[in-house]
Design an enzyme around this catalytic site. Structure first.
Site, PDB file in Angstrom:
ATOM      1  N   CYS A  32     -83.748 -20.153   4.670  1.00 25.30           N
ATOM      2  CA  CYS A  32     -84.743 -21.123   5.153  1.00 25.30           C
ATOM      3  C   CYS A  32     -85.032 -20.909   6.640  1.00 25.30           C
ATOM      4  O   CYS A  32     -84.162 -21.153   7.483  1.00 25.30           O
ATOM      5  CB  CYS A  32     -84.205 -22.533   4.892  1.00 25.30           C
ATOM      6  SG  CYS A  32     -85.083 -23.858   5.729  1.00 25.30           S
ATOM      7  N   CYS A  35     -84.708 -24.011   8.895  1.00 20.46           N
ATOM      8  CA  CYS A  35     -83.285 -24.359   9.047  1.00 20.46           C
ATOM      9  C   CYS A  35     -82.667 -23.556  10.189  1.00 20.46           C
ATOM     10  O   CYS A  35     -81.897 -24.086  10.996  1.00 20.46           O
ATOM     11  CB  CYS A  35     -82.516 -24.078   7.756  1.00 20.46           C
ATOM     12  SG  CYS A  35     -83.097 -25.003   6.321  1.00 20.46           S
TER      13      CYS A  35
END
Length: 106
Positions: A32, A35
């Site tokens: 991600c 993230c």
């Protein structure tokens, strides 16, 4: 301090140890992008508020059962717990909101 959760038993143990502090559950995935972008800010905040905040990172691919328990559908999602009770939750790599929610709940 940022601690990565290994499994459900590990999470339960960490939540017990964090009693009285604000717990930030960071649901993330290694693949991600957002993230990865917010991770340094989260680490900075965990150091800045070390006396009152515990950050627990939960890899949604390694700990699917925990992600399902918290109904996580996008990453990153931050769940804020105080004394085992959810006080806030939001999805997205919004550093300012992350800091604002921490400040409001410590």
């Amino acid at each position: 301090m940022v601690y990565q959760i290994k499994d459900k038993a590990d999470l339960n143990g960490q939540l017990t140890k964090a009693s009285g502090k604000l717990v930030v559950l960071d649901f993330f995935a290694t693949w991600c992008g957002p993230c990865k972008m917010i991770s340094p800010k989260l680490a900075e905040l965990s150091t800045q508020y070390a006396d009152t905040v515990v950050v627990l990172k939960v890899d949604v691919d390694e700990c699917e059962d925990i992600a399902m328990e918290y109904n996580i559908s996008s990453m990153p999602t931050f769940v804020f717990l105080k004394n085992g009770v959810k006080v806030e939750e939001f999805a997205g790599a919004n550093a300012q909101r992350l800091e604002d929610v921490i400040k409001a709940n410590i």
